[in-house]
Design an enzyme around this catalytic site. Structure first.
Site, PDB file in Angstrom:
ATOM      1  N   GLY A   8     101.813  52.323  -3.505  1.00 43.86           N
ATOM      2  CA  GLY A   8     102.748  51.418  -4.177  1.00 43.86           C
ATOM      3  C   GLY A   8     103.561  50.612  -3.179  1.00 43.86           C
ATOM      4  CB  SER A  10     102.463  45.483  -3.625  1.00 41.19           C
ATOM      5  OG  SER A  10     102.898  46.039  -4.849  1.00 41.19           O
ATOM      6  NE  ARG A  11     105.982  45.900  -8.104  1.00 41.78           N
ATOM      7  CZ  ARG A  11     106.761  46.397  -9.060  1.00 41.78           C
ATOM      8  NH1 ARG A  11     108.037  46.104  -9.085  1.00 41.78           N
ATOM      9  NH2 ARG A  11     106.273  47.182  -9.993  1.00 41.78           N
ATOM     10  CG  ASN A  89     106.986  54.053  -2.963  1.00 39.44           C
ATOM     11  OD1 ASN A  89     108.183  54.234  -3.145  1.00 39.44           O
ATOM     12  ND2 ASN A  89     106.376  52.919  -3.308  1.00 39.44           N
ATOM     13  CB  SER A 141     114.025  59.484  -9.074  1.00 42.32           C
ATOM     14  OG  SER A 141     115.124  59.007  -9.817  1.00 42.32           O
ATOM     15  CE1 TYR A 154     110.300  56.995 -12.156  1.00 44.79           C
ATOM     16  CE2 TYR A 154     112.638  57.556 -12.069  1.00 44.79           C
ATOM     17  CZ  TYR A 154     111.511  57.010 -11.474  1.00 44.79           C
ATOM     18  OH  TYR A 154     111.602  56.477 -10.206  1.00 44.79           O
ATOM     19  CB  ALA A 156     108.771  65.193 -17.201  1.00 48.18           C
ATOM     20  CE  LYS A 158     109.548  59.026  -9.337  1.00 51.66           C
ATOM     21  NZ  LYS A 158     108.619  58.647  -8.246  1.00 51.66           N
TER      22      LYS A 158
END
Length: 243
Positions: A8, A10-11, A89, A141, A154, A156, A158
């Site tokens: 991940g 690209s940004r 990531n 996170s 999310y 769950a 992380k």
């Protein structure tokens, strides 16, 4: 040649991490992306602008056949290179109240973060085990430590990353491979652009969102020789929002 695979990349956080690793450690960066090739090329251009080298590697982390095909194909063509650093990531959000959450929103979020970690790490760790060295940094996170309403999926995903990392760290420690987790709070990025920053920063003791570069510096430290005795840890970088 030692390489770092950043999923991940690209940004946002992924891009900042990829550029920092190239700058600090001279690693050849494998810039993974799912679909946005233009953004991935921008990441590569930034890596080159700081004197680094890299290449693009497209695959969806949640699809094991894609991951294995891409990474095995890369290894066959690059026998002089090894992936010594892996940064998991890649992640997505599909926020919404649990009672109305579509099953797909649960599956997609868990698949990218948790299944993605399984798919990519299981392939990349083979070389590390043989070489008896390696660094794995998984991006979680604050949501994985402190429940956030509207982010049950999310949280769950992380939370799974955190628990898996602690177990894996114990499995591979004797091979001098470290596995750590970085858990960012609110960081200015594409993922937080729709949030009300003015309102949210009031709950942050430092009264501001973090910068992607600040997270990248922490990842860079964890992959360095200075962090050789740190493994199985979850390091919060959130301006003081402790769970």
């Amino acid at each position: 040649m030692s390489c770092a695979l950043v999923t991940g990349a690209s940004r946002g956080l992924g891009r900042a991490i990829a550029v920092q690793l190239a700058k600090d450690h001279g690693l050849h960066i494998l810039v993974n992306f799912a679909s946005n090739q233009q953004a991935a090329e921008e990441t590569l251009a930034e890596i080159q602008s700081v004197g680094g080298s890299g290449e693009l590697l497209q695959f969806n982390v949640q699809t094991k056949t894609e991951v294995d095909e891409a990474l095995n194909g890369w290894k066959e063509k690059n026998e002089d290179k090894t992936i010594s650093v892996l940064v998991n990531n890649a992640g997505i959000t599909r926020d919404g109240l649990f009672m109305w959450m579509p099953e797909k929103d649960w599956d997609d979020v868990v698949d990218v973060s948790a299944k993605g970690l399984f798919n990519v790490t299981q392939n990349a760790i083979q070389q590390m085990l043989r070489k008896r060295s390696g660094r794995i940094v998984n991006i979680a996170s604050v949501s994985g430590l402190k429940g956030v309403p509207g982010q049950v999926n999310y949280s769950a995903a992380k939370g799974a990353i955190i628990a898996a990392s602690r177990s894996l760290a114990q499995e591979v420690a004797k091979r001098k491979i470290t596995v750590n987790v970085v858990a960012p709070g609110f960081i200015t990025s594409d993922m937080t652009k729709d949030l009300n920053e003015e309102e949210l920063k009031q709950m942050i003791p430092m009264n501001r969102f973090g910068k992607a570069e600040e997270v990248a510096h922490l990842v860079s430290f964890l992959v360095s020789d200075k962090a050789a005795y740190i493994t199985g840890e979850v390091i919060n970088i959130n301006g003081g929002i402790y769970s």
